[in-house]
Scaffold this motif. Structure first.
Motif, PDB file in Angstrom:
ATOM      1  N   VAL A  55       0.831  -1.208   0.000  1.00 19.64           N
ATOM      2  CA  VAL A  55       0.000   0.000   0.000  1.00 19.64           C
ATOM      3  C   VAL A  55       0.860   1.251   0.000  1.00 19.64           C
ATOM      4  CG1 VAL A  55      -1.649   1.319   1.397  1.00 19.64           C
ATOM      5  CG2 VAL A  55      -1.982  -1.123   1.061  1.00 19.64           C
ATOM      6  N   TYR A  56       2.002   1.185   0.629  1.00 20.76           N
ATOM      7  CA  TYR A  56       2.899   2.344   0.676  1.00 20.76           C
ATOM      8  C   TYR A  56       3.657   2.536  -0.639  1.00 20.76           C
ATOM      9  CZ  TYR A  56       7.058   5.043   1.989  1.00 20.76           C
ATOM     10  OH  TYR A  56       8.079   5.960   2.033  1.00 20.76           O
ATOM     11  N   LYS A  57       4.204   1.445  -1.196  1.00 18.63           N
ATOM     12  CA  LYS A  57       5.157   1.591  -2.294  1.00 18.63           C
ATOM     13  C   LYS A  57       4.508   1.656  -3.672  1.00 18.63           C
ATOM     14  CE  LYS A  57       9.498  -0.097  -0.421  1.00 18.63           C
ATOM     15  NZ  LYS A  57      10.655  -0.988  -0.662  1.00 18.63           N
ATOM     16  N   ILE A  58       3.488   0.863  -3.929  1.00 17.29           N
ATOM     17  CA  ILE A  58       2.951   0.800  -5.295  1.00 17.29           C
ATOM     18  C   ILE A  58       2.400   2.147  -5.760  1.00 17.29           C
ATOM     19  CG2 ILE A  58       1.116  -0.219  -6.699  1.00 17.29           C
ATOM     20  CD1 ILE A  58       1.678  -2.871  -5.378  1.00 17.29           C
ATOM     21  N   PRO A  59       1.511   2.826  -5.001  1.00 18.15           N
ATOM     22  CA  PRO A  59       1.065   4.144  -5.473  1.00 18.15           C
ATOM     23  C   PRO A  59       2.191   5.171  -5.555  1.00 18.15           C
ATOM     24  CG  PRO A  59      -0.459   3.266  -3.840  1.00 18.15           C
ATOM     25  CD  PRO A  59       0.753   2.404  -3.808  1.00 18.15           C
ATOM     26  N   ASP A  60       3.119   5.138  -4.592  1.00 20.30           N
ATOM     27  CA  ASP A  60       4.188   6.138  -4.584  1.00 20.30           C
ATOM     28  C   ASP A  60       5.190   5.929  -5.709  1.00 20.30           C
ATOM     29  OD1 ASP A  60       3.041   7.295  -2.471  1.00 20.30           O
ATOM     30  OD2 ASP A  60       4.673   6.976  -1.045  1.00 20.30           O
ATOM     31  N   GLN A  61       5.514   4.673  -6.035  1.00 21.77           N
ATOM     32  CA  GLN A  61       6.539   4.413  -7.037  1.00 21.77           C
ATOM     33  C   GLN A  61       6.001   4.345  -8.459  1.00 21.77           C
ATOM     34  OE1 GLN A  61       8.764   0.928  -5.921  1.00 21.77           O
ATOM     35  NE2 GLN A  61       9.640   1.888  -4.107  1.00 21.77           N
ATOM     36  N   LEU A  62       4.705   4.066  -8.624  1.00 16.52           N
ATOM     37  CA  LEU A  62       4.155   3.882  -9.962  1.00 16.52           C
ATOM     38  C   LEU A  62       3.207   4.986 -10.412  1.00 16.52           C
ATOM     39  CD1 LEU A  62       3.430   0.051 -10.137  1.00 16.52           C
ATOM     40  CD2 LEU A  62       5.148   1.320 -11.400  1.00 16.52           C
ATOM     41  N   PHE A  63       2.602   5.737  -9.481  1.00 13.96           N
ATOM     42  CA  PHE A  63       1.572   6.687  -9.871  1.00 13.96           C
ATOM     43  C   PHE A  63       1.905   8.132  -9.496  1.00 13.96           C
ATOM     44  CE2 PHE A  63      -0.452   2.596  -9.707  1.00 13.96           C
ATOM     45  CZ  PHE A  63      -1.273   2.595 -10.818  1.00 13.96           C
ATOM     46  N   THR A  64       2.497   8.362  -8.368  1.00 15.09           N
ATOM     47  CA  THR A  64       2.825   9.732  -7.969  1.00 15.09           C
ATOM     48  C   THR A  64       4.312  10.031  -8.081  1.00 15.09           C
ATOM     49  OG1 THR A  64       3.065   9.076  -5.650  1.00 15.09           O
ATOM     50  CG2 THR A  64       0.880   9.784  -6.368  1.00 15.09           C
ATOM     51  N   ASN A  65       5.049   9.165  -8.746  1.00 19.20           N
ATOM     52  CA  ASN A  65       6.491   9.326  -8.915  1.00 19.20           C
ATOM     53  C   ASN A  65       6.775  10.298 -10.054  1.00 19.20           C
ATOM     54  OD1 ASN A  65       9.240   9.076  -9.078  1.00 19.20           O
ATOM     55  ND2 ASN A  65       9.248   6.852  -8.949  1.00 19.20           N
ATOM     56  N   ARG A  66       7.531  11.337  -9.781  1.00 21.33           N
ATOM     57  CA  ARG A  66       7.831  12.350 -10.797  1.00 21.33           C
ATOM     58  C   ARG A  66       8.781  11.847 -11.879  1.00 21.33           C
ATOM     59  NH1 ARG A  66       8.759  15.187  -5.856  1.00 21.33           N
ATOM     60  NH2 ARG A  66       7.123  16.678  -5.340  1.00 21.33           N
ATOM     61  N   GLN A  67       9.578  10.822 -11.587  1.00 17.21           N
ATOM     62  CA  GLN A  67      10.628  10.399 -12.507  1.00 17.21           C
ATOM     63  C   GLN A  67      10.089   9.600 -13.690  1.00 17.21           C
ATOM     64  OE1 GLN A  67      13.303  11.884 -11.536  1.00 17.21           O
ATOM     65  NE2 GLN A  67      12.350  12.369  -9.571  1.00 17.21           N
ATOM     66  N   ILE A  68       8.920   8.992 -13.546  1.00 20.87           N
ATOM     67  CA  ILE A  68       8.419   8.121 -14.613  1.00 20.87           C
ATOM     68  C   ILE A  68       8.086   8.920 -15.861  1.00 20.87           C
ATOM     69  CG2 ILE A  68       6.496   6.586 -15.216  1.00 20.87           C
ATOM     70  CD1 ILE A  68       6.553   5.476 -12.464  1.00 20.87           C
ATOM     71  N   LYS A  69       7.627  10.157 -15.704  1.00 23.16           N
ATOM     72  CA  LYS A  69       7.268  10.961 -16.879  1.00 23.16           C
ATOM     73  C   LYS A  69       8.483  11.239 -17.752  1.00 23.16           C
ATOM     74  CE  LYS A  69       7.598  15.356 -14.376  1.00 23.16           C
ATOM     75  NZ  LYS A  69       6.842  16.557 -13.940  1.00 23.16           N
ATOM     76  N   ASP A  70       9.686  11.245 -17.171  1.00 28.24           N
ATOM     77  CA  ASP A  70      10.897  11.388 -17.972  1.00 28.24           C
ATOM     78  C   ASP A  70      11.254  10.078 -18.667  1.00 28.24           C
ATOM     79  OD1 ASP A  70      11.142  14.034 -17.102  1.00 28.24           O
ATOM     80  OD2 ASP A  70      12.257  13.427 -15.327  1.00 28.24           O
ATOM     81  N   ILE A  71      11.017   8.965 -17.995  1.00 35.59           N
ATOM     82  CA  ILE A  71      11.324   7.661 -18.589  1.00 35.59           C
ATOM     83  C   ILE A  71      10.386   7.356 -19.748  1.00 35.59           C
ATOM     84  CG2 ILE A  71      11.459   5.187 -18.097  1.00 35.59           C
ATOM     85  CD1 ILE A  71      12.223   5.859 -15.265  1.00 35.59           C
ATOM     86  N   LEU A  72       9.143   7.831 -19.684  1.00 37.84           N
ATOM     87  CA  LEU A  72       8.177   7.567 -20.748  1.00 37.84           C
ATOM     88  C   LEU A  72       8.549   8.235 -22.062  1.00 37.84           C
ATOM     89  CD1 LEU A  72       4.798   7.832 -18.800  1.00 37.84           C
ATOM     90  CD2 LEU A  72       5.994   5.766 -19.551  1.00 37.84           C
ATOM     91  N   CYS A  73       9.482   9.187 -22.027  1.00 38.39           N
ATOM     92  CA  CYS A  73       9.958   9.791 -23.271  1.00 38.39           C
ATOM     93  C   CYS A  73      10.821   8.826 -24.080  1.00 38.39           C
ATOM     94  CB  CYS A  73      10.769  11.061 -22.969  1.00 38.39           C
ATOM     95  SG  CYS A  73       9.825  12.351 -22.123  1.00 38.39           S
ATOM     96  N   PHE A  74      11.312   7.773 -23.441  1.00 37.89           N
ATOM     97  CA  PHE A  74      12.126   6.765 -24.114  1.00 37.89           C
ATOM     98  C   PHE A  74      11.242   5.578 -24.501  1.00 37.89           C
ATOM     99  CE2 PHE A  74      14.941   9.188 -21.387  1.00 37.89           C
ATOM    100  CZ  PHE A  74      16.020   9.426 -22.213  1.00 37.89           C
ATOM    101  N   PRO A  75      11.730   4.709 -25.367  1.00 40.62           N
ATOM    102  CA  PRO A  75      10.914   3.541 -25.779  1.00 40.62           C
ATOM    103  C   PRO A  75      10.820   2.485 -24.687  1.00 40.62           C
ATOM    104  CG  PRO A  75      13.078   3.470 -26.825  1.00 40.62           C
ATOM    105  CD  PRO A  75      12.992   4.803 -26.135  1.00 40.62           C
ATOM    106  N   VAL A  76      10.166   2.840 -23.609  1.00 42.84           N
ATOM    107  CA  VAL A  76       9.944   1.928 -22.487  1.00 42.84           C
ATOM    108  C   VAL A  76       8.442   1.841 -22.258  1.00 42.84           C
ATOM    109  CG1 VAL A  76      10.372   1.476 -20.048  1.00 42.84           C
ATOM    110  CG2 VAL A  76      12.139   2.559 -21.440  1.00 42.84           C
TER     111      VAL A  76
END
Length: 474
Positions: free
Chosen positions: A67-88
């Motif tokens: 409950v602590y890690k999944i929402p924080d690491q997958l949904f409210t994490n600021r870093q993922i929007k930068d990773i989505l710019c790559f073919p991932v």
């Protein structure tokens, strides 16, 4: 493997420290041994009766981590929007985070059960089945949390999706806390409850049910992530990035420190919403647990329960414990003509002002419900106000000395280290006050003594801030 490790470090924006990893591993191994040592030494035999109990504890811990890690690491994490710019792909990111979480839960389960074989080598096959049941049940919880988080991100609008995640995470945390407290009280105070649980629990059938539930949850989460994860993540990020166009008129700032702190709190709207609602719910949960024969109901000292609940309310001030961690301007303070000494004072006053809302609500409720005389009610309010300032000062001080940079926009457990230390210190002080008036100075009233101690603590803190200025300069 190297790409996955680099991607995971990019998502979390931190570096793995082998010393910290090894220390955590040693702590888990020791805690697992300590659990079975206590069960074998202090509780009735045979020790095999407690496998189900430890399994429930393991599932509870793994569920809390999920409950602590999944929402924080997958949904409210600021870093993922930068990773989505790559073919991932989004599925690869989800699989990476959930897979790492499953590995950590595997380590928690093994650490909890390894020492059982030191005390009982019989029925090892049944113990392995119980371990597998704990693992599979933990993974089912992970998938359910993932499905629920994706659903929240898609169903709620951009204006309230952040609050939806806060309610989901803290609501699940409260549910887990109440269930754990209720289970502990039943095992300790209901004769035969654990034996009845072992009679109902059939490991083979329950493992089969858990595996079927895991298969069904995996299928549902696959389609849920494939069709809605990216949209859910972007919707959550837009909640934090909303801006309003308004014309700023030139004004003369009379108190820049008050303005800086006021803007910090308003920009972190989760701090206002989550902190005050969380504190009220925490008081209610503590009241429910303390009234279930957990040791505090039979205290002869008058107002002991009120003091304990009030100081618990003061100790969990999120705004104080994140005074520097949630401040995006702290990097510019060192070269701006701003006094860090005065800035510390206004951060303390802001945390005190917001924490006083919860103190007043609780004080008003307990005064009306328990019909406390006016003199004692005023002393309780003075105690709560003094402890509120003392806890706010300590929370700001701890966050000043060890600020953290969160990778998530969510504020569920942001500042948790500072809050735990402040809560532990305040509760320890209250317990010492009760012990002192009960065992050493029985002629002193607990309420009067607690008020004097809290006022003295505030004076010591203020004197330290006033005299030791070098401690508040970078």
């Amino acid at each position: 493997m190297i790409i996955k490790r680099t991607l995971y470090k990019t998502i979390l924006k931190n570096k793995s420290n082998p010393i910290i990893t090894l220390s955590l591993l040693m702590i888990e191994i020791y805690m697992g041994y300590l659990v079975w040592y206590v069960l074998n030494l202090y509780l009735p035999k045979p020790i095999s009766n407690y496998r189900l109990l430890v399994s429930i504890w393991v599932i509870w811990i793994c569920a809390f981590v999920a409950v602590y890690k999944i929402p924080d690491q997958l949904f409210t994490n600021r870093q993922i929007k930068d990773i989505l710019c790559f073919p991932v792909s989004g599925r690869k990111l989800v699989l990476l985070v959930v897979g790492r979480l499953a590995c950590s839960q595997f380590g928690i389960t093994i650490s909890a059960f390894w020492s059982y074989f030191l005390y009982d080598c019989t029925d090892w096959a049944l113990t392995v089945i119980v371990i597998l049941f704990s693992l599979v049940s933990s993974w089912v919880v992970d998938l359910l949390v993932l499905i629920a988080s994706t659903t929240i991100g898609n169903m709620l609008s951009v204006f309230c999706v952040g609050y939806g995640f806060i309610i989901f995470q803290y609501g699940a945390f409260l549910l887990l806390t109440l269930s754990a407290g209720g289970l502990a009280s039943r095992i300790l105070f209901w004769p035969g409850f654990l034996a009845q649980m072992n009679t109902i629990f059939a490991p083979n059938w329950w493992l089969l049910i858990a595996m079927l539930a895991a298969l069904l949850s995996a299928c549902c989460s696959y389609f849920c992530v494939r069709d809605g994860y990216i949209r859910s993540y972007l919707n959550t990020q837009n909640f934090q990035g909303r801006k309003t166009n308004k014309r700023i008129a030139p004004t003369k700032i009379k108190n820049p420190y008050l303005l800086l702190e006021w803007k910090r709190v308003l920009r972190n709207k989760e701090l206002i919403f989550f902190s005050n609602i969380k504190n009220i719910l925490t008081v209610l949960v503590l009241c429910n647990l303390l009234l279930q024969n957990l040791g505090w109901k039979g205290l002869p000292e008058k107002y002991a329960l009120e003091l304990f609940l009030l100081v618990s309310c003061c100790g969990v001030n999120t705004i104080s414990s994140t005074a520097y961690s949630s401040d995006p301007n702290r990097a510019y303070v060192s070269f701006l003509p701003i006094s860090t000494h005065r800035l510390f004072l206004w951060k303390t006053l802001q945390g005190f002002a917001w924490g006083e809302i919860t103190v007043l609500l609780f004080w008003l409720g307990v005064t009306l419900v328990r019909a406390i005389p006016m003199t004692n009610a005023c002393m309780l309010l003075l105690y709560g106000t003094a402890m509120n300032y003392g806890c706010s000062w300590l929370g700001v001080f701890l966050d000043y000395k060890m600020p953290r940079t969160p990778t998530s926009t969510n504020e569920l457990l942001h500042g948790n280290i500072s809050k735990v230390i402040v809560l532990f210190a305040s509760i320890a002080l209250t317990i010492w006050e009760i012990y002192f008036t009960r065992q050493i100075a029985r002629f002193i009233s607990l309420l009067s003594f607690a008020v004097c101690v809290s006022v003295c603590a505030v004076m010591v803190e203020f004197g330290y801030w006033l005299l030791c200025r070098r401690a508040f300069h970078d």
